[in-house]
Design an enzyme around this catalytic site. Structure first.
Site, short mmCIF file in Angstrom:
data_model
loop_
_atom_site.label_atom_id
_atom_site.label_comp_id
_atom_site.label_asym_id
_atom_site.label_seq_id
_atom_site.Cartn_x
_atom_site.Cartn_y
_atom_site.Cartn_z
N ASP A 64 39.13 44.26 31.44
CA ASP A 64 37.88 44.67 30.81
C ASP A 64 37.86 46.20 30.72
OD1 ASP A 64 37.43 45.53 33.39
OD2 ASP A 64 35.46 44.60 33.58
N LYS B 17 40.60 37.76 27.31
CA LYS B 17 40.01 38.21 28.57
C LYS B 17 39.23 37.09 29.24
CE LYS B 17 36.14 40.40 29.01
NZ LYS B 17 35.02 41.37 28.93
#
Length: 210
Positions: free
Chosen positions: A138, A120
């Site tokens: 997320d 991420k």
């Protein structure tokens, strides 16, 4: 959800916010990298409060290393998991100096070799600092992708890969910023504000309120 509806969703989000970006404050790819490492399980607001002071004192790998762990902790101790994050940041700075001439690498493979950097975080850096059409999934994006029917998946990687296929190419560069902001301020976890949602008519959430 069909392709036409997905296109309309992102067209609406673009109309609302033509030039979305991260709410983390930064001036260089290195500052963004540090801010994103600090942002794990923390709010952007708390990170910005810390980095405003930190970056005035130390805005390069060499300067942060010179602070040492105790010096760095003074700036970040109000952020969750600050001890682990401080150690990761110092180790990352060391690797940047030793292996990358103090520059932030521009590939996912090299980014993910840095302590405290996962997929991420790498996607955020590639997208926001270097303009790559990546999507950093997320908790907000994971929730929205499943709740709306945009790109449902059982885990973040599955959602990311589905979004990369589902999001029209013209919107891919800004897609994760739009979705994060929408999740943060409108499509909230506990109680989505459906009455204020500009894509309500396109959403496939079964329990939405009109």
């Amino acid at each position: 959800m069909n392709a036409a509806k997905r296109h309309e969703i992102f067209a609406c989000l673009k109309t609302i916010n033509p030039n979305p970006t991260t709410e983390l404050e930064y001036r260089t790819p290195f500052e963004l990298l540090i801010a994103v490492i600090l942002s794990a399980q923390a709010t952007d607001k708390s990170v910005n409060l810390a980095t405003r002071k930190l970056f005035l004192k130390a805005d390069t790998p060499e300067k942060i290393l010179a602070l040492g762990e105790a010096g760095l902790v003074e700036f970040v101790q109000r952020i969750g998991l600050y001890k682990t994050k401080a150690k990761n940041i110092l180790a990352t700075c060391q690797l940047l100096i030793q292996q990358h001439r103090s520059e932030v690498p521009r590939t996912r493979e090299l980014l993910e070799q840095l302590p405290g950097v996962g997929r991420k975080t790498a996607n955020v850096i590639l997208n926001t600092a270097f303009g790559e059409p990546t999507i950093a999934v997320d908790t907000h994006i994971f929730r929205i992708a499943n709740r709306t029917g945009l790109a449902p998946g059982k885990n973040v990687l599955e959602v990311e890969l589905k979004l990369l296929k589902a999001v029209p190419k013209e919107f891919r560069q800004d897609a994760h910023h739009w979705l994060i902001l929408h999740g943060r301020y409108v499509c909230k976890a506990r109680k989505p504000i459906c009455s204020a949602c500009k894509i309500n008519h396109l959403c496939e959430f079964k329990d939405k309120s009109i």
